[in-house]
Design an enzyme around this catalytic site. Structure first.
Site, PDB file in Angstrom:
ATOM      1  N   ASP A  94       0.731  -1.379   0.355  1.00 42.33           N
ATOM      2  CA  ASP A  94       0.146   0.155  -0.400  1.00 42.33           C
ATOM      3  C   ASP A  94       0.710   0.935  -0.085  1.00 42.33           C
ATOM      4  O   ASP A  94       1.871   0.908   0.589  1.00 42.33           O
ATOM      5  CB  ASP A  94      -1.032  -0.077   1.341  1.00 42.33           C
ATOM      6  CG  ASP A  94      -1.372   1.374   1.248  1.00 42.33           C
ATOM      7  OD1 ASP A  94      -2.641   1.185   0.241  1.00 42.33           O
ATOM      8  OD2 ASP A  94      -1.325   1.790   2.413  1.00 42.33           O
TER       9      ASP A  94
ATOM     10  N   ASP B 235      -0.790  -1.131   5.970  1.00 45.11           N
ATOM     11  CA  ASP B 235      -1.518  -0.611   7.753  1.00 45.11           C
ATOM     12  C   ASP B 235      -1.754  -0.719   8.703  1.00 45.11           C
ATOM     13  O   ASP B 235      -2.192  -0.512   9.522  1.00 45.11           O
ATOM     14  CB  ASP B 235      -1.400   1.444   7.365  1.00 45.11           C
ATOM     15  CG  ASP B 235      -2.943   1.614   6.769  1.00 45.11           C
ATOM     16  OD1 ASP B 235      -3.628   0.404   6.905  1.00 45.11           O
ATOM     17  OD2 ASP B 235      -3.295   2.104   6.803  1.00 45.11           O
TER      18      ASP B 235
ATOM     19  N   ASP C 165      -6.215  -1.674   4.773  1.00 49.28           N
ATOM     20  CA  ASP C 165      -6.242  -3.113   4.312  1.00 49.28           C
ATOM     21  C   ASP C 165      -6.472  -4.251   4.794  1.00 49.28           C
ATOM     22  O   ASP C 165      -5.916  -5.070   4.458  1.00 49.28           O
ATOM     23  CB  ASP C 165      -4.822  -2.793   4.128  1.00 49.28           C
ATOM     24  CG  ASP C 165      -4.367  -1.645   2.660  1.00 49.28           C
ATOM     25  OD1 ASP C 165      -5.186  -0.956   2.591  1.00 49.28           O
ATOM     26  OD2 ASP C 165      -3.511  -0.863   3.544  1.00 49.28           O
TER      27      ASP C 165
END
Length: 643
Positions: free
Chosen positions: A343, A532, A536
Site C-alpha cells: 500500500d 497499515d 487494508d
C-alpha cells in the site's frame, strides 16, 4: 552461555549431570582397570558392579523412568523415554545374564552412558529453548499487573480488566501503561522498547495517544481510557505471542507424523533383530545387544527436538527486533516470498503532508506567513503542514471563513487573504498562474493580488528506497497499490523503485488486484501484502502472507496480518526475510544430518559393526549437534541504519 541465567530447574539438572558424570568416570576407570566383575568370585560376582552402576543409573535417569511409566499409563507408549528405558534396562538385564552365566560382563557402563548423555542432550535443549524464549519473554513482561483508577476523590488499585472506557487512570513513574488511552494531564517520557525494539524513549504530552505495554519513565500521567483491557494493544499482542506455537509449519507437521509411525516401526524391527537371528544362531546375547544398540540410535530426538526449536528460535530472534510472527508456518512460507505488494500511504510514504516547495522562492516567508494566518485554526492535515512549515505564531484577530471544497478566506478590516485551490481564486477573480504539479497546490492571494503557491505532498519514508532496492536485489517483484491518480502514483513508484504499480484504486479494487495476482502466480510463488492494517485488512487476510506496518495500536493489523512489524519501519521486512531464510536453512541441515547419520549407524548396529557407544553418539551426539545448530538462528542480525 553469556547473558543467560539458569533457572532453578536447570541448575538442579546441571548439578545432577556433573555429579553423575564424576561418579561414572570414577567407576568406569576403576572398572576398566581392575575389572569390577572380578573383585568377587562366584556366580553373584556381577552384583558388585551392578550396585555401583545402578546408583549412577538411578541418579541420572530416575525422571526418564518416571516419564516412561507415566506416559504408558496415559496410553503414550512409543516415545523417546520408552526407547531409552527399554534400551538401558535391556542392557542391564543383558549384563546380569552374561555375569550370571560366567561370561564377560558388558552393558552396565553403556546403559549409564546412554542415559547420562541423553540427559546432557535434554539440558542443551532446555538451555537453547530458554535462550530463544528470553527474546519472547521480554514481550510477555509488558503484561500490566494493576491499574490505578481515579474514582471520585480517591485512586483505587484494580485489575486492568475492571477499568471501563472513559475512566481516568493514574500512571506513576516506573509503572507500565495498563490500558490504551489519551493523556488527560501531565507530560512524561515512555520506554517503548518492549513493543517496538526501539531503545530511544518517546516524549508524550497532554492530548497524545498512548498504548498499553509501554513503561512511564519520568513523571506522573493521567490517562483517559479509550479501550477496555481485552481490546487493548497489550492484550492482543500477548494473545498473538501465546498462540504462535500453535501454528505449525509443514516441516514440523512432517516430523510429528514421521515420529508417530517411525518409533513403533523401529521397536518392531529391533524385536525382530533380536529374535530371528537369535533363534537361528542361538547366540542370544549378541543379537539382543545389537537390538538394544539399534533401539538407542533409533530414538528420533534430534529431529523431534531440533526442528521445532529452530522455528522457535527464529520467532524469538524476530521478536527481538519488534517483528511478531504468528506461527512457524508463516516463517516457513515467508522464506519463499517473492512478490511484495505495498500500500502507498502510510506504508511506502509517511502518510502525512509536508511542504515540498514554495513559489516564488523570493517571497517564501511572505507566502507562508499569509497561509499560516488563514490555516491556523484548521485541523486539516494540509493546514497543519503549512503552519508547521511556517514555524511561528501567526497573528490572530482575523475572521476565518471555510469555503467547502475551495479553501479559507481570512479577513480583518479591509485586508482579505485567500488561501485555497484554483476554484477559490476563480471565484474571487484573482489572476493566477495555474499549476499542474504532483501533489496538492495551495494558492495564496492578498487583497485581490496573487502572491504565489505552496506545493504540498506526501513524503517517502527515509528507508523506502533502501528496502525496495534490497528486495529487488533478492529477485523479488515489488508492486505498489494506491488510490492516488496516475501521475502521482507514477512519480512515487519511480522514486521508490518498485517494479510495478496500480493507481486510482478503491479499497475493494485493491482486493481485486491482489486476487488477480494470486490467480496468475505460480504454485511455488508466495505473495505478501504490506499495509497499515487498518483500511487494508481485507487484502492482508487474502494474501499468502499479510504484513502489517506500525502494528502498535492498530487492532486490524494484529487481527488480519500474519506478521506484525511493531515499529513503523520497512527495514523489518528484509530483516524478517533473512531470519526466515536462516531458519529454513538450519531446519534442512538438521533433517538431512540427523537422518543420514542415524540411518548409517542403524545399519552398522544391525550388522554388529557399531557398539552401544557408537549408538550413544548416533542418538545423543547427533541431537546435541542439531540443537547447537538450531541455536544459531537466534544470533544477532544486521539491521541497516536509516539513510
Amino acid at each position: 552461555m553469556k547473558g543467560y541465567s539458569f533457572s532453578k530447574k536447570e541448575k538442579r539438572m546441571l548439578a545432577r549431570i556433573i555429579a553423575a558424570l564424576v561418579m561414572f568416570a570414577a567407576v568406569f576407570i576403576v572398572d576398566k582397570t581392575l575389572v569390577l566383575g572380578n573383585v568377587f568370585s562366584g556366580p553373584a560376582a556381577w552384583v558388585f558392579p551392578f550396585c555401583l552402576y545402578l546408583v549412577i543409573y538411578l541418579l541420572i535417569g530416575y525422571d526418564v523412568l518416571w516419564r516412561a511409566v507415566r506416559n504408558i499409563a496415559h496410553g503414550q507408549v512409543f516415545d523417546e523415554n520408552f526407547l531409552m528405558c527399554v534400551a538401558t534396562l535391556g542392557a542391564f538385564a543383558l549384563a546380569i545374564y552374561r555375569g550370571a552365566t560366567g561370561q564377560e560382563i558388558e552393558g552396565f557402563d553403556e546403559a549409564c552412558a546412554v542415559l547420562l548423555f541423553y540427559q546432557v542432550g535434554e539440558f542443551f535443549q532446555s538451555y537453547a529453548t530458554g535462550k530463544s524464549r528470553k527474546s519472547i519473554a521480554k514481550l510477555m513482561d509488558i503484561r500490566p499487573d494493576y491499574a490505578n483508577v481515579r474514582r471520585g476523590e480517591h485512586v483505587e488499585q484494580v485489575d486492568p480488566s475492571e477499568v471501563k472506557i472513559g475512566e481516568i487512570i493514574v500512571v506513576n513513574p516506573g509503572e507500565k501503561i495498563p490500558l490504551d488511552g489519551v493523556i488527560a494531564a501531565g507530560a512524561s517520557t515512555l520506554d517503548t522498547k518492549a513493543l517496538t525494539g526501539e531503545s530511544l524513549p518517546r516524549d508524550v504530552h497532554a492530548g497524545d495517544e498512548i498504548i498499553s505495554g509501554c513503561v512511564n519513565l519520568t513523571s506522573q500521567l493521567e490517562v483517559r481510557v479509550t479501550k477496555e483491557f481485552y481490546d487493548s494493544t497489550v492484550s492482543k499482542i500477548l494473545e498473538l505471542v501465546e498462540n504462535a506455537s500453535e501454528q505449525k509449519s509443514r516441516a514440523e507437521n512432517f516430523i510429528t507424523r514421521f515420529a508417530k509411525y517411525y518409533t513403533p516401526t523401529v521397536v518392531i524391527v529391533a524385536l525382530l533383530l533380536a529374535v530371528i537371528p537369535g533363534l537361528i544362531t542361538a547366540d542370544w546375547s549378541t543379537w539382543i545387544y545389537r537390538a538394544l544398540s539399534f533401539l538407542v540410535v533409533s530414538c528420533p530426538c534430534a529431529l523431534v527436538i531440533s526442528i521445532p526449536l529452530s522455528f522457535f528460535a527464529g520467532i524469538g530472534a524476530a521478536s527481538r527486533y519488534g517483528i511478531l510472527v504468528k506461527g512457524s508456518n508463516y516463517l516457513e512460507k515467508f522464506n519463499q516470498a517473492n512478490t511484495f505488494v505495498f500500500d502507498k500511504t502510510g506504508t511506502l510514504t509517511k502518510g502525512n503532508f509536508a511542504v515540498k516547495e514554495v513559489v516564488p522562492a523570493a517571497r517564501r516567508e511572505e507566502i507562508l506567513h499569509l497561509a499560516a494566518i488563514a490555516e491556523q485554526d484548521s485541523s486539516h492535515p494540509i493546514a497543519r503542514s503549512v503552519v508547521a512549515c511556517y514555524g511561528k505564531t501567526a497573528e490572530s484577530g482575523y475572521m476565518l471563513t471555510n469555503v467547502a471544497g475551495e479553501g479559507i478566506i481570512a479577513t480583518r478590516g479591509k485586508e482579505v487573504i485567500l488561501c485555497g485551490n484554483e476554484k477559490l481564486m476563480q471565484a474571487h477573480a484573482v489572476a493566477f498562474e495555474r499549476q499542474s504539479r504532483l501533489g496538492t497546490v495551495v494558492y495564496v492571494a492578498k487583497n485581490g493580488e496573487y502572491i504565489g503557491y505552496i506545493l504540498i505532498a506526501d513524503e517517502l519514508k527515509p528507508e523506502t528506497k533502501e528496502v525496495i532496492s534490497e528486495l529487488n536485489a533478492m529477485g523479488c517483484k515489488t508492486v505498489m497499490l494506491t488510490g492516488d491518480n496516475e501521475a502521482i502514483a507514477k512519480s512515487v513508484a519511480a522514486e521508490a523503485g518498485v517494479t510495478a504499480y496500480k493507481a486510482s484504486l478503491l479499497p475493494q479494487n485493491k482486493v481485486e488486484e491482489v486476487e488477480k495476482m494470486l490467480s496468475e502466480k505460480k504454485k511455488s510463488d508466495v505473495l505478501c501484502f504490506v499495509g497499515d492494517g487498518i483500511n487494508d485488512a481485507p487484502v492482508l487476510m487474502r494474501s499468502d502472507v499479510g504484513i502489517a506496518m506500525g502494528g502498535v495500536g492498530s487492532d486490524a493489523a494484529i487481527e488480519a496480518s500474519d506478521i506484525v512489524l511493531m515499529k513503523d519501519d520497512l527495514r523489518g521486512i528484509p530483516l524478517a526475510k533473512r531470519i526466515a531464510k536462516k531458519t529454513m536453512t538450519i531446519v534442512f541441515e538438521n533433517i538431512v544430518f540427523s537422518l543420514v547419520i542415524k540411518i548409517a549407524i542403524l545399519i552398522l548396529s544391525a550388522f554388529g559393526i557399531a557398539n552401544m557407544w557408537v549408538a550413544v553418539f548416533g542418538d545423543v551426539g547427533v541431537a546435541v549437534l542439531a540443537i547447537l545448530n538450531a541455536m544459531r538462528v537466534n544470533s544477532r542480525y544486521e539491521k541497516k541504519k536509516k539513510a
